[in-house]
Design a protein around this motif. Structure first.
Motif, PDB file in Angstrom:
ATOM      1  N   TRP A 133      75.569  68.674  -1.206  1.00 51.25           N
ATOM      2  CA  TRP A 133      76.089  67.301  -1.142  1.00 51.25           C
ATOM      3  C   TRP A 133      76.798  66.934  -2.435  1.00 51.25           C
ATOM      4  N   THR A 134      76.356  67.521  -3.549  1.00 54.12           N
ATOM      5  CA  THR A 134      76.995  67.242  -4.835  1.00 54.12           C
ATOM      6  C   THR A 134      78.453  67.691  -4.820  1.00 54.12           C
ATOM      7  N   MET A 135      78.696  68.894  -4.282  1.00 52.52           N
ATOM      8  CA  MET A 135      80.059  69.409  -4.231  1.00 52.52           C
ATOM      9  C   MET A 135      80.896  68.620  -3.226  1.00 52.52           C
ATOM     10  N   ALA A 136      80.263  68.169  -2.142  1.00 48.71           N
ATOM     11  CA  ALA A 136      80.982  67.347  -1.167  1.00 48.71           C
ATOM     12  C   ALA A 136      81.435  66.040  -1.809  1.00 48.71           C
ATOM     13  N   ALA A 137      80.571  65.441  -2.631  1.00 50.95           N
ATOM     14  CA  ALA A 137      80.933  64.204  -3.326  1.00 50.95           C
ATOM     15  C   ALA A 137      82.049  64.453  -4.333  1.00 50.95           C
ATOM     16  N   LEU A 138      81.991  65.589  -5.031  1.00 50.32           N
ATOM     17  CA  LEU A 138      83.035  65.936  -5.979  1.00 50.32           C
ATOM     18  C   LEU A 138      84.358  66.152  -5.252  1.00 50.32           C
TER      19      LEU A 138
END
Length: 232
Positions: free
Chosen positions: A10-15
């Motif tokens: 989810w962190t990479m999706a937000a980035l």
């Protein structure tokens, strides 16, 4: 600018979402193998990877990316990265470690644009194009103090050619830069884009030869002083 990023958490999706909102063109890879395939089959301006990969260790992916493309800016995205983490990642091929989301915001976007332009040989964010000025940070093309009104995709074409000034980009490479394995429109749309860009450049006073056609190959931005001169 086209950014290739692993979409594994989810962190990479937000980035990825924030990169898109900042004007980057984003390609998402589900794992390390898919990222390497994307890198081999199309030009990317920068690569961002997460250490939490489903198919390989991050250090192995860093090494393989470097074997595939020695120049592309490559960053590991790791929350709470320590100095030893940063040192290890850079030893294994990364240019930097991004502490996301602590580094979220305009500074990160400016940092990524700086990595890309330096990898292409430009120390400053502004590229002179025969009396015109392309500002990579503001994503604008200006003739003196006048803004040249490019659409988002028209700007991306000019930026892609400018970052590779003097080199030919094929029609396929330009379309891939714009749409990146998404559903592409008819390839003839590129002719429409280029016609509009050339018309706008001409109105701004640029020479007809600024964007040159290499027949049966593609297009390039003139690299010679003559090709970059303003029309009389």
């Amino acid at each position: 600018m086209r950014i290739l990023i692993t979409d594994t958490t989810w962190t990479m999706a937000a980035l990825a979402h924030d990169l898109h909102e900042a004007g980057f063109l984003v390609t998402l890879a589900a794992d390390g193998a898919e990222l390497l395939e994307y890198l081999r089959t199309g030009q990317q301006d920068a690569v961002l990877i997460d250490p939490d990969l489903p198919d390989m260790a991050a250090r192995d992916l860093l090494r393989q990316v470097r074997e595939t493309d020695a120049r592309v800016p490559l960053c590991l995205v790791q929350a709470g990265a320590t100095p030893p983490d940063r040192q290890q990642a850079m030893t294994e091929g990364a240019d930097d470690v991004i502490d996301w989301p602590r580094q979220a915001g305009g500074d990160l976007m400016a940092q990524l644009r700086a990595y890309v332009r330096r990898a292409r040989g430009f120390a400053r964010p502004e590229i002179g194009l025969g009396g015109l000025t392309l500002d990579l940070d503001l994503r604008q093309l200006r003739a003196g103090g006048t803004l040249v009104p490019l659409t988002r995709l028209e700007y991306e074409i000019v930026e892609s050619l400018a970052l590779r000034r003097g080199a030919v980009m094929t029609r396929e490479e330009i379309m891939l830069q714009l749409y990146a394995w998404q559903d592409e429109p008819d390839a003839k749309i590129l002719d429409v884009y280029l016609c509009r860009i050339r018309s706008k450049l001409a109105l701004a006073g640029a020479a007809d030869s600024l964007i040159a056609t290499s027949y049966s190959h593609g297009y390039r931005l003139a690299a010679s002083p003559e090709g970059l001169a303003l029309a009389a």
